[in-house]
Design a protein around this motif. Sequence first.
Motif, PDB file in Angstrom:
ATOM      1  N   TYR A   3      90.827  62.750 -54.747  1.00  0.00           N
ATOM      2  CA  TYR A   3      90.577  63.342 -53.555  1.00  0.00           C
ATOM      3  C   TYR A   3      91.592  62.339 -52.972  1.00  0.00           C
ATOM      4  O   TYR A   3      91.477  61.155 -52.700  1.00  0.00           O
ATOM      5  N   ILE A  91      80.265  63.068 -55.842  1.00  0.00           N
ATOM      6  CA  ILE A  91      80.530  64.043 -54.638  1.00  0.00           C
ATOM      7  C   ILE A  91      80.406  65.412 -54.936  1.00  0.00           C
ATOM      8  O   ILE A  91      80.412  65.938 -55.895  1.00  0.00           O
ATOM      9  N   HIS A  94      83.866  71.511 -52.602  1.00  0.00           N
ATOM     10  CA  HIS A  94      84.584  71.557 -51.156  1.00  0.00           C
ATOM     11  C   HIS A  94      83.794  72.547 -50.529  1.00  0.00           C
ATOM     12  O   HIS A  94      83.687  72.665 -49.243  1.00  0.00           O
ATOM     13  N   TRP A 158      83.504  62.222 -44.780  1.00  0.00           N
ATOM     14  CA  TRP A 158      82.324  62.607 -45.638  1.00  0.00           C
ATOM     15  C   TRP A 158      80.896  62.277 -45.005  1.00  0.00           C
ATOM     16  O   TRP A 158      80.785  61.715 -44.045  1.00  0.00           O
ATOM     17  N   THR A 184      74.601  70.817 -47.254  1.00  0.00           N
ATOM     18  CA  THR A 184      75.738  70.991 -47.703  1.00  0.00           C
ATOM     19  C   THR A 184      76.662  71.936 -46.802  1.00  0.00           C
ATOM     20  O   THR A 184      77.711  71.904 -46.412  1.00  0.00           O
ATOM     21  N   THR A 188      79.936  70.808 -44.772  1.00  0.00           N
ATOM     22  CA  THR A 188      81.051  71.673 -44.948  1.00  0.00           C
ATOM     23  C   THR A 188      81.599  72.454 -43.692  1.00  0.00           C
ATOM     24  O   THR A 188      82.834  72.580 -43.576  1.00  0.00           O
ATOM     25  N   GLU A 192      83.669  68.424 -43.522  1.00  0.00           N
ATOM     26  CA  GLU A 192      83.393  67.113 -44.513  1.00  0.00           C
ATOM     27  C   GLU A 192      83.038  67.504 -45.657  1.00  0.00           C
ATOM     28  O   GLU A 192      82.861  68.752 -46.024  1.00  0.00           O
ATOM     29  N   ARG A 193      82.903  66.433 -46.292  1.00  0.00           N
ATOM     30  CA  ARG A 193      82.646  66.751 -47.968  1.00  0.00           C
ATOM     31  C   ARG A 193      81.240  65.991 -48.031  1.00  0.00           C
ATOM     32  O   ARG A 193      80.993  64.802 -47.552  1.00  0.00           O
TER      33      ARG A 193
END
Length: 228
Positions: A3, A91, A94, A158, A184, A188, A192-193
């Motif tokens: 990434y 990680i 997406h 992040w 999550t 998202t 962000e991730r």
Amino acid sequence: MTYSDVTALDDPVGSSLRGHHAHLGRRLGRAATYVPGVATFSAVPADAGAADWADLAQLLGGGQFADLFSGTATPPSDWEPVFVLEGRQLIGPHGGPVEQTDVVELGAADVPEMLDLVTRTEPGPFWPRTHELGTYLGIRDGGRLVAMAGERLRPPGWTEISAVCTAPEARGRGHAGRLIGALTARITARGERPFLHVAESNTGALALYERLGFESRKPVTFRGFRTP
């Protein structure tokens, strides 16, 4: 997987304290640490010299705990080693799942219950003001908090998911998966991730995270020291 912005995860504590969490930190020169009650994480550059360690020691005070998290710099020989723990950084995907409807947002009024749950389950460091790092979500059973998870470190682009824990009597019901899914979705949704850290020995948690779409990025070594 690679990434373009993943380098922020090489120094998650330092990049959080320089950015999103600057208001929760203290800085002196190139050294930084969170304010007491929020977190014990501290950061110095990878090429830290004697002046950087002296600045961090001044920030913390003598005989105080310095959790260097996954930082790679080695402190001077008069810093007492406290712990070493092998772990892994993962990680997230997406895209995020649909946010769960059976979770509740936790706040300052819930801290006593959160601390009690952490004491019983030991998911990692959690202090009276840790919830100020981000959103914390929980699941209640009969009004009693039985599971929670929240947002911790915030490098640019992040958000770390942390403090994932379930009371022993409530395990096996999918609570952790629903909480991670809800976080999550929120992470998202703001572009962000998600990412997280896990002890290498915690094979059950590692298997859960992989089922939820998290992928290993690299092994990390967590280290803590006491200042001279």
